[in-house]
Write an enzyme that holds these catalytic residues in place. Structure first.
Site, mmCIF file in Angstrom:
data_model
loop_
_atom_site.group_PDB
_atom_site.id
_atom_site.type_symbol
_atom_site.label_atom_id
_atom_site.label_comp_id
_atom_site.label_asym_id
_atom_site.label_seq_id
_atom_site.Cartn_x
_atom_site.Cartn_y
_atom_site.Cartn_z
ATOM 1 N N CYS A 1 0.718 -1.222 0.037
ATOM 2 C CA CYS A 1 0.106 0.075 0.095
ATOM 3 C C CYS A 1 0.835 1.241 0.020
ATOM 4 O O CYS A 1 0.315 2.284 -0.064
ATOM 5 C CB CYS A 1 -0.886 -0.058 1.382
ATOM 6 N N HIS B 1 -3.419 7.180 1.915
ATOM 7 C CA HIS B 1 -3.808 5.796 1.475
ATOM 8 C C HIS B 1 -5.401 5.453 2.110
ATOM 9 O O HIS B 1 -5.530 5.714 3.013
ATOM 10 C CB HIS B 1 -2.828 4.769 2.009
ATOM 11 N N ASN C 1 -10.232 -0.371 -0.855
ATOM 12 C CA ASN C 1 -8.593 -0.355 -0.990
ATOM 13 C C ASN C 1 -7.914 -1.006 -2.276
ATOM 14 O O ASN C 1 -8.022 -2.115 -2.497
ATOM 15 C CB ASN C 1 -8.224 -1.152 0.258
HETATM 16 O O1 UT7 Z 1 -3.866 -1.332 3.416
HETATM 17 C C1 UT7 Z 1 -3.220 -2.046 4.005
HETATM 18 C C2 UT7 Z 1 -3.120 -2.047 5.474
HETATM 19 N N1 UT7 Z 1 -4.517 -2.524 6.256
HETATM 20 C C3 UT7 Z 1 -5.089 -1.802 6.945
HETATM 21 O O2 UT7 Z 1 -4.683 -0.640 7.225
HETATM 22 C C4 UT7 Z 1 -6.396 -2.603 7.447
HETATM 23 C C5 UT7 Z 1 -6.430 -2.281 9.003
HETATM 24 N N2 UT7 Z 1 -7.233 -2.974 9.373
HETATM 25 C C6 UT7 Z 1 -8.649 -2.677 9.338
HETATM 26 O O3 UT7 Z 1 -9.200 -1.650 8.814
HETATM 27 C C7 UT7 Z 1 -9.710 -3.217 10.368
HETATM 28 O O4 UT7 Z 1 -9.180 -3.967 11.301
HETATM 29 C C8 UT7 Z 1 -10.645 -3.938 9.466
HETATM 30 C C9 UT7 Z 1 -11.833 -3.216 8.739
HETATM 31 C C10 UT7 Z 1 -10.109 -5.126 8.689
HETATM 32 C C11 UT7 Z 1 -11.646 -4.836 10.532
HETATM 33 O O5 UT7 Z 1 -12.337 -3.853 11.462
HETATM 34 P P1 UT7 Z 1 -12.208 -4.358 13.145
HETATM 35 O O6 UT7 Z 1 -12.887 -3.084 13.737
HETATM 36 O O7 UT7 Z 1 -10.814 -4.365 13.346
HETATM 37 O O8 UT7 Z 1 -13.066 -5.613 13.056
HETATM 38 P P2 UT7 Z 1 -12.471 -7.293 13.772
HETATM 39 O O9 UT7 Z 1 -11.433 -7.665 12.753
HETATM 40 O O10 UT7 Z 1 -11.980 -6.907 15.106
HETATM 41 O O11 UT7 Z 1 -13.733 -7.660 13.857
HETATM 42 C C12 UT7 Z 1 -14.883 -7.323 14.822
HETATM 43 C C13 UT7 Z 1 -16.060 -8.457 14.683
HETATM 44 C C14 UT7 Z 1 -15.567 -9.755 14.670
HETATM 45 O O12 UT7 Z 1 -16.491 -10.708 15.250
HETATM 46 P P3 UT7 Z 1 -16.479 -10.913 17.008
HETATM 47 O O13 UT7 Z 1 -15.192 -11.829 16.897
HETATM 48 O O14 UT7 Z 1 -16.496 -9.466 17.564
HETATM 49 O O15 UT7 Z 1 -17.625 -11.676 17.010
HETATM 50 C C15 UT7 Z 1 -15.493 -10.381 13.160
HETATM 51 O O16 UT7 Z 1 -15.462 -11.613 13.198
HETATM 52 O O17 UT7 Z 1 -16.603 -8.193 13.316
HETATM 53 C C16 UT7 Z 1 -16.600 -9.536 12.636
HETATM 54 N N3 UT7 Z 1 -16.351 -9.415 11.192
HETATM 55 C C17 UT7 Z 1 -17.531 -9.120 10.312
HETATM 56 N N4 UT7 Z 1 -18.655 -9.025 10.469
HETATM 57 C C18 UT7 Z 1 -19.494 -8.557 9.562
HETATM 58 C C19 UT7 Z 1 -15.225 -9.432 10.573
HETATM 59 N N5 UT7 Z 1 -15.377 -9.019 9.204
HETATM 60 C C20 UT7 Z 1 -16.847 -8.760 9.247
HETATM 61 C C21 UT7 Z 1 -17.825 -8.521 7.945
HETATM 62 N N6 UT7 Z 1 -18.818 -8.501 8.279
HETATM 63 N N7 UT7 Z 1 -17.346 -8.336 6.695
#
Ligand code: UT7
Length: 329
Positions: free
Chosen positions: A116, A256, A286
């Site tokens: 990225c 980004h 992204n």
């Molecule tokens: O560009 C390269 C660098 N990358 C980044 O900068 C990305 C950095 N990370 C992020 O942007 C975020 O961490 C994400 C958008 C990928 C995820 O957001 P989050 O707030 O960190 O969510 P999480 O991964 O902690 O998931 C929270 C909950 C989980 O459920 P439980 O364990 O709390 O029951 C996931 O299973 O949301 C669930 N979940 C979803 N629910 C609905 C994960 N993906 C989804 C989804 N739809 N697509």
């Protein structure tokens, strides 16, 4: 700084026609528009459909537009640098294919892989060729077909990415407008948090690597988020400090587009209001190396000669960086 200032003389971009909406994703995986919108800011992304369509298909369109917009004969182009982690092939490089397709017969060309942060890495590399005095016209393109490595059964990652390409023409500038300062960093702390496990020399493709899904994009989103949110803001603040800039001096932050929450945190740290933040994550998701030049393409009409821009990125590796430039037209 030497006397030659490298500057952006044209910007161009291309995204494929097919729109993958949050609603369509709701039909494919256990997710919903509300979750995706509040956690990421994304509403839709573009997907390059069709047989044997690689990243170069998008990048060629960008290079041809850049040549036209900057009034450049393809024969006069010195170099093409393409930032990508989804090249058409390991080799030849995508830049080789794209340069030839666009008629840039006198140009040297190569790909750069910094995920990225690829566009900022490539832009600084191109800028140094211009600063050397030996080169006059260099095309810098960020292009990724993320749909080629995303697993559309993994809801943690497939909602995030889209396909796209965009880039800029770099030339020496006689008025002192252009790229002034750059910070680039890397740290393999990200090695197991965001990567493509299979297909390289450690784990060449086998039936097993395919069955285990090792050829798909993997990310531990929560862990990457913690690094991204601090490090992108750190380098943005650092480049402002060392160039004596405050929030009012900045016309636009060009971040980004990985997650709107990371972008908001960076803008807050810089003291830049949201009206000065380039944002198109809602439309494209992204697109990895293409996000920053796609922003420049979308906001080109709003930019004025002399505007101070700060570019900032964070991504796989980890890699991250920032750049301070004065818009030249
Ligand atoms: O560009 C390269 C660098 N990358 C980044 O900068 C990305 C950095 N990370 C992020 O942007 C975020 O961490 C994400 C958008 C990928 C995820 O957001 P989050 O707030 O960190 O969510 P999480 O991964 O902690 O998931 C929270 C909950 C989980 O459920 P439980 O364990 O709390 O029951 C996931 O299973 O949301 C669930 N979940 C979803 N629910 C609905 C994960 N993906 C989804 C989804 N739809 N697509």
């Amino acid at each position: 700084m030497g006397s030659i200032v490298p500057s952006i003389s044209a910007v161009a971009g291309y995204v494929p026609d097919y729109i993958l909406t949050n609603q369509e994703l709701e039909e494919m995986i256990e997710t919903n528009d509300e979750w995706i919108t509040t956690r990421t800011g994304i509403k839709e992304r573009r997907i390059l459909k069709g047989e044997r369509q690689g990243t170069s298909v998008m990048a060629v369109k960008v290079l041809k537009q850049l040549l036209e917009k900057s009034n450049t004969d393809p024969k006069d182009l010195d170099a093409v640098i393409i930032a990508t982690i989804t090249p058409d092939y390991f080799f030849p490089t995508t830049a080789n294919l794209v340069a030839t397709e666009a008629g840039a017969v006198n140009a040297f060309s190569f790909d750069m892989a910094a995920a990225c942060s690829g566009f900022i890495y490539a832009l600084e590399t191109g800028a140094n060729y211009i600063r050397s005095g030996n080169y006059k016209k260099i095309a810098i393109i960020g292009a990724d077909k993320m749909s080629s490595i995303v697993n559309y059964k993994d809801r943690n990652t497939c909602i995030l990415f889209g396909d796209g390409a965009a880039g800029v023409m770099l030339e020496p500038n006689g008025e002192g407008l252009g790229i002034y300062d750059t910070i680039l960093r890397s740290d393999a702390a990200g090695k197991e948090l965001i990567y493509l496990k299979g297909g390289g020399s450690v784990s060449p493709p086998t039936h097993e690597t395919i069955d285990e899904g090792l050829h798909n994009f993997y990310q531990d989103g929560k862990s990457v988020f913690k690094f991204a949110v601090t490090r992108m803001a750190d380098v943005a603040a650092e480049i402002m400090d060392r160039n004596n800039l405050n929030g009012e001096d900045i016309a636009y932050l060009v971040p980004h587009q990985a997650n709107k929450r990371i972008i908001d945190a960076t803008a807050r740290r810089m003291g830049v209001g949201e009206e000065k933040v380039m944002l198109n994550i809602q439309k494209y998701g992204n697109t990895t190396a293409a996000t920053i030049p796609l922003c420049l393409r979308d906001y080109e009409d709003k930019l004025n000669k002399g505007d101070n821009l700060v570019l900032a990125a964070f991504g796989g590796g980890f890699t991250w960086g920032s750049m301070y430039l004065k818009w030249a037209y």
